[in-house]
Design a protein around this motif. Structure first.
Motif, PDB file in Angstrom:
ATOM      1  N   VAL A 161       0.838  -1.209   0.000  1.00 21.07           N
ATOM      2  CA  VAL A 161       0.000   0.000   0.000  1.00 21.07           C
ATOM      3  C   VAL A 161       0.870   1.255   0.000  1.00 21.07           C
ATOM      4  O   VAL A 161       1.835   1.345   0.763  1.00 21.07           O
ATOM      5  CB  VAL A 161      -0.904  -0.006   1.262  1.00 21.07           C
ATOM      6  CG1 VAL A 161      -1.760   1.252   1.323  1.00 21.07           C
ATOM      7  CG2 VAL A 161      -1.777  -1.246   1.288  1.00 21.07           C
ATOM      8  N   ARG A 162       0.525   2.233  -0.852  1.00 19.99           N
ATOM      9  CA  ARG A 162       1.286   3.483  -0.940  1.00 19.99           C
ATOM     10  C   ARG A 162       0.619   4.568  -0.079  1.00 19.99           C
ATOM     11  O   ARG A 162      -0.541   4.434   0.338  1.00 19.99           O
ATOM     12  CB  ARG A 162       1.334   4.005  -2.395  1.00 19.99           C
ATOM     13  CG  ARG A 162       1.907   3.073  -3.422  1.00 19.99           C
ATOM     14  CD  ARG A 162       3.251   2.533  -3.092  1.00 19.99           C
ATOM     15  NE  ARG A 162       4.222   3.540  -2.665  1.00 19.99           N
ATOM     16  CZ  ARG A 162       5.456   3.274  -2.263  1.00 19.99           C
ATOM     17  NH1 ARG A 162       5.870   2.016  -2.213  1.00 19.99           N
ATOM     18  NH2 ARG A 162       6.265   4.238  -1.892  1.00 19.99           N
ATOM     19  N   ALA A 163       1.371   5.645   0.103  1.00 19.22           N
ATOM     20  CA  ALA A 163       0.882   6.888   0.730  1.00 19.22           C
ATOM     21  C   ALA A 163       0.348   6.687   2.150  1.00 19.22           C
ATOM     22  O   ALA A 163      -0.610   7.346   2.558  1.00 19.22           O
ATOM     23  CB  ALA A 163      -0.178   7.539  -0.162  1.00 19.22           C
ATOM     24  N   LYS A 164       0.957   5.774   2.883  1.00 18.37           N
ATOM     25  CA  LYS A 164       0.568   5.610   4.292  1.00 18.37           C
ATOM     26  C   LYS A 164       1.230   6.693   5.142  1.00 18.37           C
ATOM     27  O   LYS A 164       0.735   7.055   6.198  1.00 18.37           O
ATOM     28  CB  LYS A 164       0.967   4.219   4.796  1.00 18.37           C
ATOM     29  CG  LYS A 164      -0.037   3.148   4.369  1.00 18.37           C
ATOM     30  CD  LYS A 164       0.482   1.773   4.594  1.00 18.37           C
ATOM     31  CE  LYS A 164       0.040   1.177   5.914  1.00 18.37           C
ATOM     32  NZ  LYS A 164       0.448  -0.233   6.024  1.00 18.37           N
ATOM     33  N   GLU A 165       2.396   7.143   4.687  1.00 18.77           N
ATOM     34  CA  GLU A 165       3.110   8.195   5.425  1.00 18.77           C
ATOM     35  C   GLU A 165       2.621   9.563   4.952  1.00 18.77           C
ATOM     36  O   GLU A 165       2.227   9.734   3.790  1.00 18.77           O
ATOM     37  CB  GLU A 165       4.633   8.079   5.191  1.00 18.77           C
ATOM     38  CG  GLU A 165       5.217   6.710   5.481  1.00 18.77           C
ATOM     39  CD  GLU A 165       4.961   6.228   6.907  1.00 18.77           C
ATOM     40  OE1 GLU A 165       4.895   7.076   7.829  1.00 18.77           O
ATOM     41  OE2 GLU A 165       4.783   5.014   7.092  1.00 18.77           O
TER      42      GLU A 165
END
Ligand code: KIV
Length: 272
Positions: A161-165
């Motif tokens: 999964v991307r863009a968790k940070e």
């Protein structure tokens, strides 16, 4: 505005815009050939994506990177011949638009001219903005694609999964705005947190279609071979299987082999 999908002869980018305005969810699937595009179209799908996932599911490559523009056009031609109603969007393959806006325009024109498709999709935000702007000058509708962008798999190193940070999420929000302002007619968000995807969908006027991006977006897309259960090895959490074609096809082929061996096929009625 009120969407009456029954009266729609051909789904256009304007129809998708109306669907978003009316809160009618958009259903999109991939297809790569005439026969399956015909089935998907007749079942009433809104958008058919000739995805570069053809590289995986049609050609057996590990990534989407190897597929060529000629191969994408070949797939798109069959899909266009098989469809009467859906909007047909074709992926610009890796290497045909990055860092070269003139090349991007030429690639998009070839797709539109040679296949008869209605729009192109490409991956990325700010870094491909000049390519998007140049394609749009030719009157070619562009769909953006943010989040997990498989053509960048070697940069990411993983399909998680991307863009968790915060930093990546902020960049994604800014890119979504940028693509909307540039004139993209829709966005795909792939494999990002549902909360972020819903926020992005609410912050832009253009339809946002999700894959592994939760229910708070304007529509959903799945890879046809995955949702039909042809491929048993791919099991991400976001995938819902609507059929078990692996079982159906394997069973049918085994039955055929058995009948041929047993001299049961063809029978008297099945010959001249
Ligand atoms: O190529 C593809 O199938 C895609 C979808 C996963 C959105 O880009």
């Amino acid at each position: 505005m009120s969407t009456n999908l029954k009266n729609v002869k051909r789904v256009t980018t304007h129809v998708l815009q109306e669907m978003k305005a009316d809160g009618v969810k958009i259903a999109m699937l991939t297809a790569y050939d005439y026969s399956l595009a015909r089935l998907v179209d007749r079942a009433g799908i809104d958008v058919i994506l000739v995805g570069d996932s053809a590289s995986n599911v049609m050609a057996g490559h590990e990534t989407t990177l190897p597929i060529t523009l000629d191969q994408m056009i070949y797939h798109a031609c069959g899909v266009v011949r098989g469809s009467e109603r859906a909007l047909i969007v074709v992926d610009l393959p890796f290497g045909t638009y990055q860092g070269n806006s003139k090349g991007a325009l030429n690639s998009a024109i070839r797709i539109m001219k040679e296949s008869g498709a209605h729009a192109v999709k490409l991956e990325g935000g700010k870094e491909v903005l000049t390519s998007i702007e140049r394609i749009l000058t030719a009157g070619i509708p562009v769909m953006g694609h943010l989040g997990l962008t498989p053509q960048s798999i070697y940069k990411f190193g993983t399909y998680v999964v991307r863009a968790k940070e915060q930093e990546e999420a902020d960049r994604l929000r800014a890119d979504a705005k940028l693509l909307e302002e540039a004139g993209c007619f829709a966005l795909v968000l792939e494999k990002i947190p549902a909360k972020l995807a819903a926020e992005v969908a609410a912050s832009v006027q253009i339809p946002v279609i999700g894959i592994g991006a939760g229910a708070g977006v304007d529509g959903q897309v799945l890879v046809l071979h995955d949702m039909l259960g042809i491929n048993q090895e791919f099991n991400p959490r976001f995938l819902r299987r609507y059929a078990d074609l692996h079982g159906v096809i394997t069973g049918a082929v085994s039955g055929y082999i058995k009948d041929v061996r047993a001299k049961d096929f063809p029978n008297n009625e099945e010959q001249y």
